[in-house]
Scaffold this motif. Structure first.
Motif, short mmCIF file in Angstrom:
data_model
loop_
_atom_site.label_atom_id
_atom_site.label_comp_id
_atom_site.label_asym_id
_atom_site.label_seq_id
_atom_site.Cartn_x
_atom_site.Cartn_y
_atom_site.Cartn_z
N VAL A 123 0.84 -1.09 -0.06
CA VAL A 123 -0.04 0.00 0.16
C VAL A 123 1.04 1.18 0.13
N VAL A 124 0.77 2.12 -0.94
CA VAL A 124 1.62 3.47 -0.91
C VAL A 124 2.00 3.83 0.35
N HIS A 125 1.11 4.00 1.14
CA HIS A 125 1.55 4.79 2.41
C HIS A 125 2.04 4.01 3.44
N ILE A 126 2.22 2.53 3.05
CA ILE A 126 3.07 2.00 3.98
C ILE A 126 4.59 1.62 3.29
N SER A 150 -2.39 11.55 4.52
CA SER A 150 -2.05 12.17 5.66
C SER A 150 -1.06 11.17 6.43
N THR A 151 -1.12 10.04 6.31
CA THR A 151 -0.21 8.93 7.13
C THR A 151 1.39 9.39 7.21
N HIS A 152 1.78 10.15 6.19
CA HIS A 152 3.16 10.52 6.06
C HIS A 152 3.45 11.66 7.03
N THR A 156 6.98 17.97 1.56
CA THR A 156 5.83 18.00 1.10
C THR A 156 5.62 16.85 0.26
N ILE A 157 4.45 15.97 0.77
CA ILE A 157 4.21 14.80 0.13
C ILE A 157 2.52 14.58 -0.29
#
Ligand code: SF4
Lengths: 196, 467
Positions: B108-111, B133-135, B124-125
């Motif tokens: 998953v992208v945010h992982i 928002s995870t990052h 900035t991501i």
């Protein structure tokens, strides 16, 4: 994505008097498998519009012939949830040009503006007035004037002004999008990278 | 100099230009893309005859609609396969790194971003997915964008954004037993509502936040969007730095020291002003469970569904509609209600720590016969770690089976759909109507509370089964 220039709209409105309408309701995830931006209007509010045998659900406003027009009126906190721009595409593709609510989720609002769909924020009292006007007379006409930034119930002449930032207003009125603007800035962006 | 918030510091240093009467042109350091929200953006580039401006700053992986079994085979669903293949082709054409199914970097992208050290403080991501928002857990400004904006980033490495307002949520005190960052998130949203954060970017602060691991911080920042906020962030500290150090894309050697010195400046100044502030006491938080159809409808697992007597107008009809969808009645006790499915995974709770917690709970117990459980690691790296740490054996002994990474039942774009009318205790982030499949009824909870439900077949206070 290019879209039609926004001109003043006079139209009846379709009421979806539900709060927290989230993007999963506007367009369920299983319809996001397309690789082009086409035909999303057919699946707008899919699971509220059709039952599991794909038969229209009589009680849902989009299935009710007495409602029509280019204006969608939703309960507060409209468009919460995912960032899927397909939600704005679906509403636009169905034929709406304006969504009215007392409160919009941020990402949805930005997506709408990027796609020629005008989100109009009115006070909760005014929103109730709009809902009851439609209930009284589904053919009642409303006017959305982007230039003057007003939303008017034509039968009574009651009007409320809405906010939109001048840049976005200019884009909508002229059918322009941000990408052209940014591409023109590439040199300046490269200089910014150097200075960083 | 004027006291500034962490958010101001990062935002201001990324503004390329402020459009008069309009948004800012914001420079984007890192961009993640996946198969669902990118194809139309690439199509847009093609129509305009553009190339990707900074391909090395974009990372791609297919996650939303991939199967979580037999990933070595070709994807059966034609539309899904087409989207995944299109992502791969677009990446090849534009020179973007692509982490395909079954490879080391897939997930998953945010992982995967944080795992590879791509996600770093001060950046900035963005990604065409709201849970970007995870990052923010690393002290970055990270938020979800729409497909038009994906196209903007591809075309110019910038997007146009109005500056949001700033909110600080302070959580002091000590967390009680079995209370995790997922419970903190559900608690906060139940207090400030699903629109309470709208227009804002949240900074989480306080001793209870500082005590969280990076995994825990990611879970909390991940759920920020469910309060309506654009994102959430936490000032980076030693926990952050030691997590990043040594990861594949982390700065190395002398570069590390230099970057670290900068990272250490990333915190809100004393006296910096926030537009909105909340303060909560960690000791008041119980293991949480949701009972309705938005993430704000959560209560402590020992409590009863609120009567909602104070509600009127559309508030009231919306509340009633929600309970009727769930098949619940106002005043019902949540504990003891039967459930059918358990889903552990997603960018909210699909990290190694989540599986460790789940494993620790189910160890020596048995899955209830009435429950179907899907354990879906958030990435290939998490899957590998689960195997290396011997958690798979614990799962199998308890009657659980491990699947392959992807978003899975979080949004049910693949085959992992909860059937209509069934109850699913899910560690994901959204309990909207139909989110886990048409008619599915979702109860959001932490991995520990999900484990308690999985072994008892009903909603259970996990503390009753812990020593
Ligand atoms: S796991 Fe769920 S919330 Fe996270 S990126 Fe995938 S679909 Fe979105």
């Amino acid at each position: 994505m290019a879209y039609d220039k926004f001109i003043t709209i006079q139209s009846p409105a379709v009421p979806v008097a539900i709060e927290n309408v989230d993007t999963d309701q506007i367009i369920p995830a299983r319809f996001l498998k397309a690789v082009e931006r086409k035909g999303f209007g057919d699946n707008l509010f899919r699971d509220w519009r059709y039952d599991k045998n794909n038969q229209p659900i009589a009680g849902f406003p989009l299935n009710n012939k007495k409602y029509s027009g280019k204006i969608l009126v939703g309960g507060k906190n409209f468009g919460s949830g995912s960032s899927r721009e397909h939600a704005a595409w679906a509403i636009y593709d169905y034929g709406f040009r304006v969504v009215v609510s007392s409160f919009f989720a941020d990402i949805f609002k930005g997506n709408a503006l990027n796609n020629g769909l005008l989100p109009v924020v009115v006070s909760s009292e005014f929103l109730e007035k709009i809902f009851s006007e439609i209930e009284k007379n589904p053919e009642s006409q409303f006017e959305v004037d982007l230039e003057k930034q007003t939303f008017t119930i034509l039968s009574s002449g009651e009007s409320e002004s809405f906010e939109i930032n001048p840049y976005k207003k200019h884009c909508l009125a002229n059918g322009l999008d941000d990408i052209d603007y940014l591409v023109d800035m590439q040199e300046q962006i490269a200089a910014f990278e150097q200075a960083k | 100099m004027e006291a500034r918030t962490l958010f101001d510091k990062i935002w201001d240093s990324h503004v390329v230009r402020k459009v008069e009467g309009g948004p800012s042109v914001l420079y984007i350091d890192r961009h993640f893309i996946h198969e669902v929200t990118s194809p139309v953006a690439f199509l847009g580039l093609k129509t305009r005859g553009l190339k990707v401006f900074r391909p090395e700053q974009t990372t791609a992986t297919p996650d939303h609609n991939v199967p979580t079994v037999n990933q070595h085979l070709s994807i059966k669903d034609e539309l899904s396969r087409n989207q995944v293949e299109m992502l791969k082709r677009n990446c090849e054409e534009h020179g973007i790194v692509y982490h395909g199914l079954g490879t080391e970097g897939h997930g998953v992208v945010h992982i995967i971003g944080p795992e590879m050290g791509i996600t770093q403080p001060g950046m900035t991501i963005v990604c065409g997915d709201s849970h970007t928002s995870t990052h923010g857990a690393f002290g970055a400004i990270a938020f979800g964008i729409g497909t038009s904006e994906v196209e903007m980033v591809l075309a110019s490495q910038c997007i146009m954004q109005p500056k949001p307002k700033k909110m600080r949520i302070t959580l002091n005190g000590k967390l009680k037993k079995a209370v995790t960052s997922k419970d903190i998130a559900l608690y906060i949203i139940s207090k400030i509502s699903t629109s309470g954060g709208t227009g804002h970017f949240i900074e989480y602060a306080g001793t209870a936040i500082e005590s969280l691991s990076m995994e825990g911080r990611m879970t909390l920042c991940n759920m920020s969007i469910e309060s309506g906020a654009r994102g959430g962030m936490i000032a980076p500290d030693e926990t952050t730095f030691s997590y990043i150090k040594g990861r594949k894309f982390a700065p190395q050697g002398a570069e590390w020291d230099k970057t670290l010195a900068y990272w250490k400046t990333l915190k809100s100044d004393e006296g910096a002003l926030f537009d909105t502030e909340y303060e909560f006491d960690a000791a008041n938080i119980e293991p949480m469970i949701t009972f309705g159809t938005n993430p704000g409808m959560g209560i402590g697992v020992t409590q009863n569904i609120p009567e909602g007597k104070e509600l009127t107008g559309t508030d009231k009809t919306t509340y009633e509609k929600s309970l009727s969808y769930m098949g619940y009645k106002a005043g019902d006790k949540m504990a003891g209600k039967a459930i059918d499915f358990v889903f552990v995974g997603s960018c909210t709770n699909g990290r190694i720590e989540d599986f460790r917690e789940f494993a620790a709970f189910v160890k020596g117990r048995k899955k209830a016969d009435t429950v179907t459980a899907w354990l879906v690691p958030g990435s290939k790296a998490v899957e590998n770690q689960i195997r290396e740490e011997g958690l798979v054996e614990i799962f199998e002994a308890a009657g659980f089976e491990l699947r392959q990474p992807g978003c899975s039942a979080c949004l049910a774009m693949n085959d992992d759909k909860i059937p209509a009318g069934k109850y699913s205790v899910s560690t994901s982030n959204r309990n909207f109507e139909g989110r886990q499949g048409p008619g599915a009824r979702t109860l959001l909870a932490s991995p520990i509370t999900a484990a308690a439900a999985a072994v008892t077949g009903k909603i259970t206070d996990p503390r009753n089964l812990m020593d």
